[in-house]
Design a protein around this motif. Structure first.
Motif, mmCIF file in Angstrom:
data_model
loop_
_atom_site.group_PDB
_atom_site.id
_atom_site.type_symbol
_atom_site.label_atom_id
_atom_site.label_comp_id
_atom_site.label_asym_id
_atom_site.label_seq_id
_atom_site.Cartn_x
_atom_site.Cartn_y
_atom_site.Cartn_z
ATOM 1 N N SER A 163 -4.648 4.640 -12.791
ATOM 2 C CA SER A 163 -3.284 4.713 -13.308
ATOM 3 C C SER A 163 -2.301 4.329 -12.222
ATOM 4 O O SER A 163 -2.564 4.536 -11.031
ATOM 5 N N ILE A 164 -1.157 3.764 -12.630
ATOM 6 C CA ILE A 164 -0.085 3.483 -11.672
ATOM 7 C C ILE A 164 1.058 4.477 -11.821
ATOM 8 O O ILE A 164 2.079 4.350 -11.152
ATOM 9 N N GLY A 165 0.883 5.472 -12.672
ATOM 10 C CA GLY A 165 1.886 6.518 -12.820
ATOM 11 C C GLY A 165 1.709 7.590 -11.751
ATOM 12 O O GLY A 165 0.624 7.776 -11.194
ATOM 13 N N GLY A 166 2.778 8.307 -11.453
ATOM 14 C CA GLY A 166 2.705 9.400 -10.496
ATOM 15 C C GLY A 166 2.668 8.963 -9.044
ATOM 16 O O GLY A 166 2.465 9.779 -8.154
ATOM 17 N N ARG A 167 2.835 7.668 -8.781
ATOM 18 C CA ARG A 167 2.884 7.168 -7.409
ATOM 19 C C ARG A 167 4.333 6.891 -7.041
ATOM 20 O O ARG A 167 5.116 6.466 -7.877
ATOM 21 N N ASP A 168 4.664 7.095 -5.785
ATOM 22 C CA ASP A 168 6.043 6.859 -5.366
ATOM 23 C C ASP A 168 6.094 5.704 -4.372
ATOM 24 O O ASP A 168 5.086 5.062 -4.059
ATOM 25 N N GLY A 169 7.300 5.449 -3.885
ATOM 26 C CA GLY A 169 7.482 4.329 -2.981
ATOM 27 C C GLY A 169 6.722 4.469 -1.671
ATOM 28 O O GLY A 169 6.423 3.468 -1.013
ATOM 29 N N GLU A 170 6.379 5.698 -1.289
ATOM 30 C CA GLU A 170 5.648 5.900 -0.037
ATOM 31 C C GLU A 170 4.270 5.230 -0.090
ATOM 32 O O GLU A 170 3.810 4.656 0.902
ATOM 33 N N VAL A 171 3.625 5.307 -1.240
ATOM 34 C CA VAL A 171 2.307 4.687 -1.390
ATOM 35 C C VAL A 171 2.405 3.174 -1.220
ATOM 36 O O VAL A 171 1.593 2.552 -0.530
ATOM 37 N N ALA A 172 3.419 2.577 -1.847
ATOM 38 C CA ALA A 172 3.610 1.132 -1.710
ATOM 39 C C ALA A 172 3.936 0.757 -0.268
ATOM 40 O O ALA A 172 3.445 -0.256 0.258
ATOM 41 N N ALA A 173 4.756 1.564 0.388
ATOM 42 C CA ALA A 173 5.136 1.269 1.770
ATOM 43 C C ALA A 173 3.933 1.330 2.705
ATOM 44 O O ALA A 173 3.858 0.584 3.694
ATOM 45 N N GLN A 174 2.980 2.198 2.425
ATOM 46 C CA GLN A 174 1.802 2.331 3.271
ATOM 47 C C GLN A 174 0.845 1.150 3.126
ATOM 48 O O GLN A 174 0.122 0.815 4.064
ATOM 49 N N THR A 175 0.821 0.525 1.954
ATOM 50 C CA THR A 175 -0.237 -0.442 1.673
ATOM 51 C C THR A 175 0.214 -1.900 1.618
ATOM 52 O O THR A 175 -0.636 -2.793 1.685
ATOM 53 N N TRP A 176 1.524 -2.177 1.532
ATOM 54 C CA TRP A 176 1.924 -3.575 1.370
ATOM 55 C C TRP A 176 1.545 -4.449 2.564
ATOM 56 O O TRP A 176 1.227 -5.640 2.375
ATOM 57 N N PRO A 177 1.507 -3.928 3.824
ATOM 58 C CA PRO A 177 1.069 -4.810 4.909
ATOM 59 C C PRO A 177 -0.365 -5.303 4.728
ATOM 60 O O PRO A 177 -0.687 -6.448 5.064
ATOM 61 N N PHE A 178 -1.239 -4.442 4.202
ATOM 62 C CA PHE A 178 -2.620 -4.859 3.966
ATOM 63 C C PHE A 178 -2.695 -5.904 2.857
ATOM 64 O O PHE A 178 -3.495 -6.839 2.925
ATOM 65 N N LEU A 179 -1.860 -5.727 1.842
ATOM 66 C CA LEU A 179 -1.795 -6.725 0.777
ATOM 67 C C LEU A 179 -1.379 -8.076 1.348
ATOM 68 O O LEU A 179 -1.970 -9.118 1.004
ATOM 69 N N LEU A 180 -0.388 -8.080 2.214
ATOM 70 C CA LEU A 180 0.076 -9.333 2.817
ATOM 71 C C LEU A 180 -1.017 -9.987 3.648
ATOM 72 O O LEU A 180 -1.226 -11.209 3.574
ATOM 73 N N VAL A 181 -1.733 -9.204 4.427
ATOM 74 C CA VAL A 181 -2.830 -9.752 5.233
ATOM 75 C C VAL A 181 -3.894 -10.378 4.341
ATOM 76 O O VAL A 181 -4.387 -11.485 4.612
ATOM 77 N N GLY A 182 -4.261 -9.685 3.268
ATOM 78 C CA GLY A 182 -5.258 -10.228 2.354
ATOM 79 C C GLY A 182 -4.817 -11.530 1.721
ATOM 80 O O GLY A 182 -5.603 -12.486 1.611
ATOM 81 N N LEU A 183 -3.547 -11.602 1.322
ATOM 82 C CA LEU A 183 -3.037 -12.828 0.702
ATOM 83 C C LEU A 183 -2.986 -13.985 1.696
ATOM 84 O O LEU A 183 -3.265 -15.136 1.336
ATOM 85 N N LEU A 184 -2.642 -13.697 2.939
ATOM 86 C CA LEU A 184 -2.625 -14.749 3.956
ATOM 87 C C LEU A 184 -4.032 -15.295 4.205
ATOM 88 O O LEU A 184 -4.224 -16.509 4.351
ATOM 89 N N LEU A 185 -5.023 -14.420 4.242
ATOM 90 C CA LEU A 185 -6.410 -14.873 4.392
ATOM 91 C C LEU A 185 -6.825 -15.768 3.235
ATOM 92 O O LEU A 185 -7.465 -16.811 3.425
ATOM 93 N N VAL A 186 -6.444 -15.379 2.034
ATOM 94 C CA VAL A 186 -6.802 -16.175 0.856
ATOM 95 C C VAL A 186 -6.121 -17.537 0.907
ATOM 96 O O VAL A 186 -6.726 -18.562 0.563
ATOM 97 N N ALA A 187 -4.865 -17.585 1.341
ATOM 98 C CA ALA A 187 -4.160 -18.869 1.438
ATOM 99 C C ALA A 187 -4.881 -19.819 2.392
ATOM 100 O O ALA A 187 -4.968 -21.029 2.140
ATOM 101 N N VAL A 188 -5.419 -19.283 3.481
ATOM 102 C CA VAL A 188 -6.162 -20.103 4.435
ATOM 103 C C VAL A 188 -7.465 -20.606 3.825
ATOM 104 O O VAL A 188 -7.917 -21.720 4.102
ATOM 105 N N LEU A 189 -8.070 -19.805 2.946
ATOM 106 C CA LEU A 189 -9.399 -20.110 2.409
ATOM 107 C C LEU A 189 -9.379 -20.966 1.154
ATOM 108 O O LEU A 189 -10.441 -21.426 0.716
ATOM 109 N N ALA A 190 -8.216 -21.163 0.561
ATOM 110 C CA ALA A 190 -8.158 -21.753 -0.787
ATOM 111 C C ALA A 190 -8.910 -23.070 -0.899
ATOM 112 O O ALA A 190 -9.704 -23.281 -1.823
ATOM 113 N N ARG A 191 -8.693 -23.979 0.016
ATOM 114 C CA ARG A 191 -9.365 -25.277 -0.057
ATOM 115 C C ARG A 191 -10.872 -25.121 0.170
ATOM 116 O O ARG A 191 -11.686 -25.829 -0.434
ATOM 117 N N GLY A 192 -11.264 -24.194 1.039
ATOM 118 C CA GLY A 192 -12.683 -23.969 1.285
ATOM 119 C C GLY A 192 -13.411 -23.439 0.067
ATOM 120 O O GLY A 192 -14.607 -23.700 -0.112
#
Length: 334
Positions: free
Chosen positions: A186-215
């Motif tokens: 569920s995405i209910g019951g979560r506050d902004g603190e949870v998003a603030a803790q995890t968005w840097p990891f999301l960004l790192v994962g997306l950057l890795l995928v951008a590098v790998l796309a052609r491969g």
């Protein structure tokens, strides 16, 4: 501009509009229906009424988390299907989802953690550890971490961790009571603190995928062809597994296990824009959040004032899409 490129651009525009509409619905609909004009007033002009407070304090964090989770799961699904060349691969194939579940159970039962913001780090650590062990097992022996060995190692890891989780929750009633609310997805019951803790990891994962796309396009042609084209296959597969693990870890840590989004969205995207992973990733990044948000809205309004968890709704919506695609034979190999 070729017809294929125009079609891909057209579907990407459609995906953008669908995501915008899903965000608006998520902010406006629920147990309290809020007119779109008041939603925009709360966001842009700092409204002070009850509706403005609901939008800013409750629905904005929920919507942001929905976007993060949908984006992470959809992109991770594309990557896992690409590196394993398995059309039914999904983000949790390396044991990531079960590893996160084990982390949450241990946090509840042994560390005295009882809030979603506290679960995040334990879930993320469990997800990462499970993926590392599964990849190490798949990479041992002759041939390295081949697609088949990755799938088998992930299946073994999932089965083992699921048994450990079951052993803990069946012997600790309090842990079971708390864990089942996280495990439902569920995405209910979560506050902004949870998003603030995890968005840097999301960004790192997306950057890795951008590098790998052609491969990923090269891997889809087979390991030998990819090597012939000058791509380091083992490195590509390892980085792809790392990116998918980070993204899936973010999604599962924040919202619990949510099925079908990471499996269905990549197939839908391929059916619309073809097999080029750069376009598939772009469209999946738009459709994944839209699917999560629309599913969450439906879960809030269909049985109001009660709520159906988003994981239940994504399964209900995802199965018909997959059945329709299979019947039309519209899926494109990863």
């Amino acid at each position: 501009m070729s017809h294929a490129t125009r079609r891909r651009i057209g579907w990407t525009v459609v995906g953008t509009l669908l995501l915008f509409l899903a965000v608006l619905l998520s902010l406006a609909l629920g147990s309290r229906q809020i007119p779109p004009a008041q939603v925009f007033d709360a966001l842009l002009h700092g409204g002070t009424g009850d509706n403005a407070q609901v939008v800013r304090a409750l629905r904005v964090p929920r919507t942001v988390i929905g976007v993060m989770v949908g984006l992470a799961l959809a992109v991770a699904g594309v990557v896992m299907q690409g590196i394993t060349r398995n059309p039914i691969a999904e983000p949790g194939i390396l044991g990531v989802s079960q590893g996160a579940a084990l982390g949450v159970v241990c946090a509840i039962a042994f560390a005295g953690v009882h809030t979603p913001a506290g679960y995040v780090w334990f879930a993320f650590a469990g997800a990462g550890l499970a993926a590392v062990v599964a990849y190490a097992v798949a990479g041992s022996g002759r041939g390295g971490a081949s697609p088949v060995k990755l799938a088998l190692a992930g299946a073994a890891m999932n089965a083992f961790i699921a048994s450990v989780v079951s052993a803990i929750v069946t012997t600790d009633a309090r842990a079971l009571d708390e864990f089942r609310f996280w495990d439902v997805g569920s995405i209910g019951g979560r506050d902004g603190e949870v998003a603030a803790q995890t968005w840097p990891f999301l960004l790192v994962g997306l950057l890795l995928v951008a590098v790998l796309a052609r491969g990923l396009d090269a891997l889809a042609l087979g390991d030998d062809v990819a090597r012939g084209l000058g791509h380091p296959v083992a490195l590509l597969r390892g980085l792809g597994a790392l990116a998918a693990t980070v993204l899936t870890g973010v999604a599962v840590a924040v919202a619990g296990p949510i099925a079908f989004t990471g499996l269905a969205v990549p197939h839908i995207a391929r059916a619309l824009v073809g097999a080029d992973h750069r376009w598939v990733l772009a469209l999946s990044a738009l459709l994944g959040p839209a699917v999560i948000l629309v599913s969450d809205v439906l879960g809030r309004v269909v049985f109001a004032p009660s709520e159906v968890p988003v994981a239940v709704m994504t399964a209900l919506l995802g199965v018909p899409f997959l059945v329709a695609l299979v019947r039309r034979k519209a899926t494109v190999p990863a």
